[in-house]
Scaffold this motif. Structure first.
Motif, PDB file in Angstrom:
ATOM      1  N   UNK A 109       0.837  -1.194   0.000  1.00  0.00           N
ATOM      2  CA  UNK A 109       0.000   0.000   0.000  1.00  0.00           C
ATOM      3  C   UNK A 109       0.872   1.243   0.000  1.00  0.00           C
ATOM      4  N   UNK A 110       0.507   2.205  -0.832  1.00  0.00           N
ATOM      5  CA  UNK A 110       1.217   3.472  -0.821  1.00  0.00           C
ATOM      6  C   UNK A 110       2.295   3.612  -1.864  1.00  0.00           C
ATOM      7  N   UNK A 111       2.501   2.593  -2.710  1.00  0.00           N
ATOM      8  CA  UNK A 111       3.545   2.685  -3.727  1.00  0.00           C
ATOM      9  C   UNK A 111       3.146   1.877  -4.940  1.00  0.00           C
ATOM     10  N   UNK A 112       3.393   2.425  -6.134  1.00  0.00           N
ATOM     11  CA  UNK A 112       3.132   1.685  -7.367  1.00  0.00           C
ATOM     12  C   UNK A 112       4.298   0.786  -7.740  1.00  0.00           C
ATOM     13  N   UNK A 113       5.479   1.067  -7.204  1.00  0.00           N
ATOM     14  CA  UNK A 113       6.639   0.217  -7.466  1.00  0.00           C
ATOM     15  C   UNK A 113       6.582  -1.032  -6.600  1.00  0.00           C
ATOM     16  N   UNK A 114       6.994  -2.173  -7.139  1.00  0.00           N
ATOM     17  CA  UNK A 114       6.989  -3.394  -6.319  1.00  0.00           C
ATOM     18  C   UNK A 114       7.978  -3.294  -5.165  1.00  0.00           C
ATOM     19  N   UNK A 115       7.631  -3.891  -4.043  1.00  0.00           N
ATOM     20  CA  UNK A 115       8.527  -3.897  -2.884  1.00  0.00           C
ATOM     21  C   UNK A 115       9.423  -5.129  -2.892  1.00  0.00           C
ATOM     22  N   UNK A 116       9.091  -6.119  -3.715  1.00  0.00           N
ATOM     23  CA  UNK A 116       9.941  -7.308  -3.799  1.00  0.00           C
ATOM     24  C   UNK A 116       9.759  -7.970  -5.157  1.00  0.00           C
ATOM     25  N   UNK A 117      10.852  -8.532  -5.655  1.00  0.00           N
ATOM     26  CA  UNK A 117      10.848  -9.362  -6.860  1.00  0.00           C
ATOM     27  C   UNK A 117      11.727 -10.563  -6.579  1.00  0.00           C
TER      28      UNK A 117
END
Length: 409
Positions: A331-339
């Motif tokens: 929540x709060x970001x369009x960029x992924x937090x993990x890949x």
């Protein structure tokens, strides 16, 4: 007919054995016809989405559907400039699947239709679906996600489609079943049905897997009164099984054609329930939500397709023989937090890059923000009803942008 013999001793599972000892295993995939109750609901939800997008390419749609005892209901939220007759859209979708009699469980002309869709203002809808709250929506690339999400993708070199063979066969059987029913070759068949395929695989030392034989096949088809089990088996073998299954994989196959134990009107359908049939037949990693009834602004649609795009690009570039990709969004970001990337050890035989190295390559090569994926994969132009049955991936009958690998060489 032969019994299915498991290759592991009683009480021992494959994960407990050394990799060198994991020579073979059985894997089951299931698929459903386009008109099973759950798939009917997927079709209805995507029909509503398509109807909105046909008039407004920027529509924000989150629609679910359910059915039970001569009733179909849709529920969700829509923010759009389109003016849609939801009841008409629903009836046309049900009609297209062959439900024209109460004896089949639904009659598109007389069924009860319930519409519980909240129509939001464009300002509120854009904010709530992309940025949270009632504030005006941010520019698409900067918009924040309202809810956390995890999506997964998978690819394998065991078939030209870079999809699991067990899933390919189960889906092909259901496609052929629907085609034979519509052409009149199965005069006794009613809408609905599904297939289950048990496939024996061999795991190779390099981490790849190879299909060896179809050990068991089950086709469940609703049927009218008066048809004998022998006739059902004869017709299904002639019109569905033999034209579909590769002969070289079926030397020791057990076939089952059970009569459904429930009457059609006893079945409950819900959209988004058939994730295995929609994706990879049980292979890869577990996802939390389905894509049906969701427009491209939803991570469950755009990023799910993006994860497949990533996985099959890795395999197509011969950086590994199979890959499971997980992408996490907060929540709060369009960029992924993990890949993360799991190649099951197969990358070692394809240049020696580690899974961590491939994950870093993915981060550098792909823009995984939902808005960017929506543009690159042309998701506003997709007619989603085409994807409501027979899976979203590995489709040779459709030109799908996420099935065209990115050149990673």
């Amino acid at each position: 007919r032969r019994c299915v013999v498991f290759p592991f001793p009683p009480g021992v599972v494959g994960a407990d054995l050394p990799r060198a000892a994991m020579m073979s295993f059985l894997f089951t995939s299931e698929a459903t016809s386009e008109s099973c109750p759950d798939k009917l609901c997927d079709r209805v939800a995507d029909a509503v989405l398509d109807a909105c997008l046909a008039q407004d390419a920027d529509a924000r749609v989150s629609c679910d559907a359910c059915t039970k005892s001569s009733m179909v209901m849709i529920l969700g939220e829509v923010a759009t400039k389109a003016s849609v007759n939801y009841e008409q859209v629903i009836r046309e979708a049900v009609k297209s699947l062959g439900y024209d009699s109460d004896e089949k469980g639904l009659d598109w002309r007389t069924m009860n239709v319930i519409v519980a869709v909240e129509e939001l203002s464009l300002e509120f809808g854009g904010g709530s679906l992309l940025g949270g709250g009632a504030a005006p929506a941010a520019p698409a690339d900067e918009a924040h996600l309202a809810d956390p999400a995890v999506v997964c993708g998978y690819a394998t070199d065991e078939t030209p489609e870079l999809m699991p063979m067990s899933h390919i066969l189960a889906t092909a059987l259901c496609t052929r079943l629907d085609s034979a029913r519509k052409k009149g070759a199965l005069a006794w068949a009613r809408p609905g049905g599904g297939a289950q395929v048990v496939l024996e695989y061999q795991e190779k030392p390099d981490g790849s897997v190879a299909p060896m034989s179809v050990r068991s096949l089950s086709l469940t088809v609703p049927r009218g009164p008066g048809v004998s089990p022998d006739q059902v088996e004869k017709d299904l073998m002639e019109h569905v099984v033999r034209p579909t299954l590769p002969g070289g994989l079926c030397n020791a196959t057990e076939y089952r054609f059970p009569d459904p134990t429930k009457q059609p009107r006893s079945d409950v359908g819900m959209s988004g329930k058939r994730l295995g049939a929609d994706t990879y037949g049980g292979w890869g990693l577990q996802m939390g939500a389905g894509s049906c009834g969701r427009d491209a602004s939803k991570v469950s649609r755009s990023a799910t397709y993006g994860a497949r795009w990533v996985a099959q690009s890795l395999v197509a570039a011969k950086l590994c023989k199979r890959a499971a990709v997980q992408i996490g969004y907060a929540s709060g970001s369009a960029d992924p937090v993990s890949v993360s990337v799991n190649t099951y050890g197969s990358s070692k035989a394809c240049g020696g890059r580690s899974d961590a190295d491939l994950a870093e390559l993915v981060r550098k090569s792909f823009d995984l923000r939902p808005a960017s994926l929506g543009r690159k994969l042309y998701l506003k132009g997709v007619q989603y009803q085409r994807l409501s049955a027979y899976g979203h991936f590995g489709r040779t009958d459709l030109e799908l942008p996420w099935e065209k690998p990115l050149d990673l060489k």
